[in-house]
Scaffold this motif. Structure first.
Motif, PDB file in Angstrom:
ATOM      1  N   LEU A  53      48.654  33.921  32.820  1.00  8.42           N
ATOM      2  CA  LEU A  53      47.965  34.645  33.895  1.00  8.42           C
ATOM      3  C   LEU A  53      48.957  35.115  34.946  1.00  8.42           C
ATOM      4  O   LEU A  53      49.938  34.434  35.237  1.00  8.42           O
ATOM      5  N   VAL A  54      48.670  36.265  35.528  1.00  8.23           N
ATOM      6  CA  VAL A  54      49.481  36.794  36.623  1.00  8.23           C
ATOM      7  C   VAL A  54      48.550  37.326  37.705  1.00  8.23           C
ATOM      8  O   VAL A  54      47.464  37.833  37.408  1.00  8.23           O
ATOM      9  N   LEU A  55      48.981  37.190  38.942  1.00  5.91           N
ATOM     10  CA  LEU A  55      48.246  37.748  40.073  1.00  5.91           C
ATOM     11  C   LEU A  55      49.022  38.970  40.537  1.00  5.91           C
ATOM     12  O   LEU A  55      50.143  38.845  41.038  1.00  5.91           O
ATOM     13  N   GLU A  56      48.452  40.138  40.326  1.00  5.33           N
ATOM     14  CA  GLU A  56      49.110  41.384  40.705  1.00  5.33           C
ATOM     15  C   GLU A  56      48.516  41.915  42.000  1.00  5.33           C
ATOM     16  O   GLU A  56      47.331  41.718  42.265  1.00  5.33           O
ATOM     17  N   GLY A  57      49.353  42.566  42.789  1.00  2.00           N
ATOM     18  CA  GLY A  57      48.844  43.240  43.970  1.00  2.00           C
ATOM     19  C   GLY A  57      49.591  42.981  45.258  1.00  2.00           C
ATOM     20  O   GLY A  57      49.317  43.649  46.253  1.00  2.00           O
ATOM     21  N   ARG A  58      50.522  42.048  45.268  1.00  3.39           N
ATOM     22  CA  ARG A  58      51.211  41.777  46.539  1.00  3.39           C
ATOM     23  C   ARG A  58      51.910  43.024  47.061  1.00  3.39           C
ATOM     24  O   ARG A  58      52.043  43.197  48.272  1.00  3.39           O
ATOM     25  N   SER A  75      38.391  42.522  54.141  1.00  6.42           N
ATOM     26  CA  SER A  75      38.786  42.256  52.763  1.00  6.42           C
ATOM     27  C   SER A  75      39.544  43.445  52.177  1.00  6.42           C
ATOM     28  O   SER A  75      38.946  44.370  51.618  1.00  6.42           O
ATOM     29  N   PRO A  76      40.869  43.416  52.315  1.00 10.80           N
ATOM     30  CA  PRO A  76      41.655  44.470  51.684  1.00 10.80           C
ATOM     31  C   PRO A  76      41.589  44.328  50.161  1.00 10.80           C
ATOM     32  O   PRO A  76      41.639  43.224  49.632  1.00 10.80           O
ATOM     33  N   VAL A  77      41.455  45.444  49.488  1.00  9.91           N
ATOM     34  CA  VAL A  77      41.307  45.477  48.030  1.00  9.91           C
ATOM     35  C   VAL A  77      42.712  45.551  47.426  1.00  9.91           C
ATOM     36  O   VAL A  77      43.206  46.640  47.145  1.00  9.91           O
ATOM     37  N   TRP A  78      43.335  44.371  47.258  1.00  9.51           N
ATOM     38  CA  TRP A  78      44.741  44.350  46.862  1.00  9.51           C
ATOM     39  C   TRP A  78      45.021  43.670  45.530  1.00  9.51           C
ATOM     40  O   TRP A  78      45.981  44.000  44.864  1.00  9.51           O
ATOM     41  N   TYR A  79      44.256  42.677  45.132  1.00 11.39           N
ATOM     42  CA  TYR A  79      44.689  41.785  44.050  1.00 11.39           C
ATOM     43  C   TYR A  79      43.836  41.851  42.781  1.00 11.39           C
ATOM     44  O   TYR A  79      42.632  42.041  42.845  1.00 11.39           O
ATOM     45  N   ASP A  80      44.525  41.633  41.650  1.00 10.04           N
ATOM     46  CA  ASP A  80      43.892  41.501  40.337  1.00 10.04           C
ATOM     47  C   ASP A  80      44.511  40.295  39.639  1.00 10.04           C
ATOM     48  O   ASP A  80      45.744  40.182  39.577  1.00 10.04           O
ATOM     49  N   LEU A  81      43.677  39.422  39.112  1.00 11.37           N
ATOM     50  CA  LEU A  81      44.153  38.313  38.278  1.00 11.37           C
ATOM     51  C   LEU A  81      44.004  38.766  36.834  1.00 11.37           C
ATOM     52  O   LEU A  81      42.885  39.051  36.384  1.00 11.37           O
ATOM     53  N   LYS A  82      45.141  38.879  36.139  1.00  7.59           N
ATOM     54  CA  LYS A  82      45.143  39.437  34.787  1.00  7.59           C
ATOM     55  C   LYS A  82      45.827  38.490  33.807  1.00  7.59           C
ATOM     56  O   LYS A  82      46.585  37.606  34.213  1.00  7.59           O
ATOM     57  N   SER A  83      45.568  38.735  32.543  1.00  9.00           N
ATOM     58  CA  SER A  83      46.261  38.023  31.464  1.00  9.00           C
ATOM     59  C   SER A  83      47.429  38.883  31.011  1.00  9.00           C
ATOM     60  O   SER A  83      47.334  40.108  30.963  1.00  9.00           O
ATOM     61  N   ASP A  84      48.528  38.225  30.709  1.00  7.39           N
ATOM     62  CA  ASP A  84      49.618  38.900  30.010  1.00  7.39           C
ATOM     63  C   ASP A  84      50.114  37.955  28.931  1.00  7.39           C
ATOM     64  O   ASP A  84      49.577  36.870  28.754  1.00  7.39           O
ATOM     65  N   ARG A  85      51.126  38.346  28.203  1.00 11.42           N
ATOM     66  CA  ARG A  85      51.557  37.510  27.069  1.00 11.42           C
ATOM     67  C   ARG A  85      52.094  36.144  27.491  1.00 11.42           C
ATOM     68  O   ARG A  85      52.172  35.232  26.695  1.00 11.42           O
ATOM     69  N   ALA A 111      38.967  38.707  63.357  1.00  9.93           N
ATOM     70  CA  ALA A 111      38.435  38.871  62.003  1.00  9.93           C
ATOM     71  C   ALA A 111      39.296  38.097  61.018  1.00  9.93           C
ATOM     72  O   ALA A 111      40.526  38.082  61.110  1.00  9.93           O
ATOM     73  N   LEU A 112      38.634  37.445  60.084  1.00  3.93           N
ATOM     74  CA  LEU A 112      39.345  36.709  59.045  1.00  3.93           C
ATOM     75  C   LEU A 112      39.852  37.684  57.993  1.00  3.93           C
ATOM     76  O   LEU A 112      39.146  38.623  57.617  1.00  3.93           O
ATOM     77  N   ILE A 113      41.064  37.460  57.512  1.00  2.66           N
ATOM     78  CA  ILE A 113      41.660  38.300  56.476  1.00  2.66           C
ATOM     79  C   ILE A 113      41.440  37.602  55.136  1.00  2.66           C
ATOM     80  O   ILE A 113      42.015  36.540  54.880  1.00  2.66           O
ATOM     81  N   ILE A 114      40.577  38.187  54.317  1.00  4.11           N
ATOM     82  CA  ILE A 114      40.192  37.579  53.041  1.00  4.11           C
ATOM     83  C   ILE A 114      40.271  38.638  51.938  1.00  4.11           C
ATOM     84  O   ILE A 114      39.285  39.275  51.612  1.00  4.11           O
ATOM     85  N   PRO A 115      41.458  38.843  51.377  1.00  3.28           N
ATOM     86  CA  PRO A 115      41.602  39.907  50.381  1.00  3.28           C
ATOM     87  C   PRO A 115      40.722  39.686  49.155  1.00  3.28           C
ATOM     88  O   PRO A 115      40.424  38.551  48.782  1.00  3.28           O
ATOM     89  N   ARG A 116      40.321  40.794  48.558  1.00  8.25           N
ATOM     90  CA  ARG A 116      39.536  40.738  47.331  1.00  8.25           C
ATOM     91  C   ARG A 116      40.475  40.443  46.166  1.00  8.25           C
ATOM     92  O   ARG A 116      41.533  41.037  46.041  1.00  8.25           O
ATOM     93  N   VAL A 117      40.046  39.516  45.320  1.00 10.02           N
ATOM     94  CA  VAL A 117      40.752  39.202  44.081  1.00 10.02           C
ATOM     95  C   VAL A 117      39.775  39.468  42.938  1.00 10.02           C
ATOM     96  O   VAL A 117      38.723  38.842  42.861  1.00 10.02           O
ATOM     97  N   VAL A 118      40.124  40.413  42.077  1.00 15.74           N
ATOM     98  CA  VAL A 118      39.282  40.754  40.927  1.00 15.74           C
ATOM     99  C   VAL A 118      39.772  39.959  39.724  1.00 15.74           C
ATOM    100  O   VAL A 118      40.965  39.966  39.407  1.00 15.74           O
ATOM    101  N   LEU A 119      38.854  39.263  39.071  1.00 20.18           N
ATOM    102  CA  LEU A 119      39.201  38.547  37.839  1.00 20.18           C
ATOM    103  C   LEU A 119      39.138  39.540  36.680  1.00 20.18           C
ATOM    104  O   LEU A 119      38.053  39.928  36.255  1.00 20.18           O
ATOM    105  N   GLU A 120      40.288  39.954  36.202  1.00 21.22           N
ATOM    106  CA  GLU A 120      40.374  40.914  35.097  1.00 21.22           C
ATOM    107  C   GLU A 120      40.610  40.214  33.762  1.00 21.22           C
ATOM    108  O   GLU A 120      40.728  40.876  32.743  1.00 21.22           O
TER     109      GLU A 120
END
Length: 170
Positions: A59-64, A46-56, A81-90
């Protein structure tokens, strides 16, 4: 894999039958190398790459920009191994859970990223934000959160089944 600062020599044989998840952080480049070296001992990366955030605009998914396609390719050549990146709900929980439009947008953003990057799923990190906003103690909000996770899971499973009709889910 590591004891007293020493790395074990056995990089391929698994000793345990249960799933083993490893988080890989962009700020620790050694983690990328360790994941490649011990790929066959791990079941989920689980690579720590993504954040789901609010903007004006919603919603946007940042981290690619953190995603490393070559690293993923190298991993897949050397192990299972399965590749399952972490997505943080911000996002503020009420913005996400209380508005069906945002709910659907969040699912679409995450599923689209999984399709395009050929991920095997995600690790969803929401508890800290949800706990801070009282979602876990409010029965109605908790029910909405569980329904959101259920719908996200169904959408991800459908996507993964399109790409691989015989996946190994853990």
């Amino acid at each position: 894999m590591q004891e007293n600062g020493r790395v074990y020599e056995n990089a391929s044989r698994r000793h345990y039958a249960y799933p083993i998840l490893a988080y890989i952080t962009p700020w620790n480049s050694r983690g990328y190398e360790m994941a490649k070296r011990f790929n066959s001992k791990l079941t989920h990366l689980s690579p720590v790459w993504y954040d789901l955030k609010s903007d004006r605009n919603g919603l946007v998914l940042e981290g690619r920009h953190n995603a490393d396609s070559q690293w993923i390719s190298d991993l897949r050549k050397k192990g299972n191994a399965l590749i399952i990146p972490r997505v943080v709900l911000e996002t503020i929980p009420m913005e996400l859970l209380g508005k069906k439009k945002n709910w659907n947008r969040a699912i679409d953003l995450i599923v689209t990223e999984c399709k395009e990057m050929e991920y095997d799923g995600i690790v969803l990190e929401s508890w800290s934000r949800w706990a801070a906003y009282g979602v876990l103690h409010d029965p109605e909000m908790r029910s909405m959160a569980l329904q959101f996770i259920k719908e996200l899971g169904q959408a991800l499973h459908s996507t993964i089944l399109e790409r691989n009709p015989n996946p190994t889910f853990s």
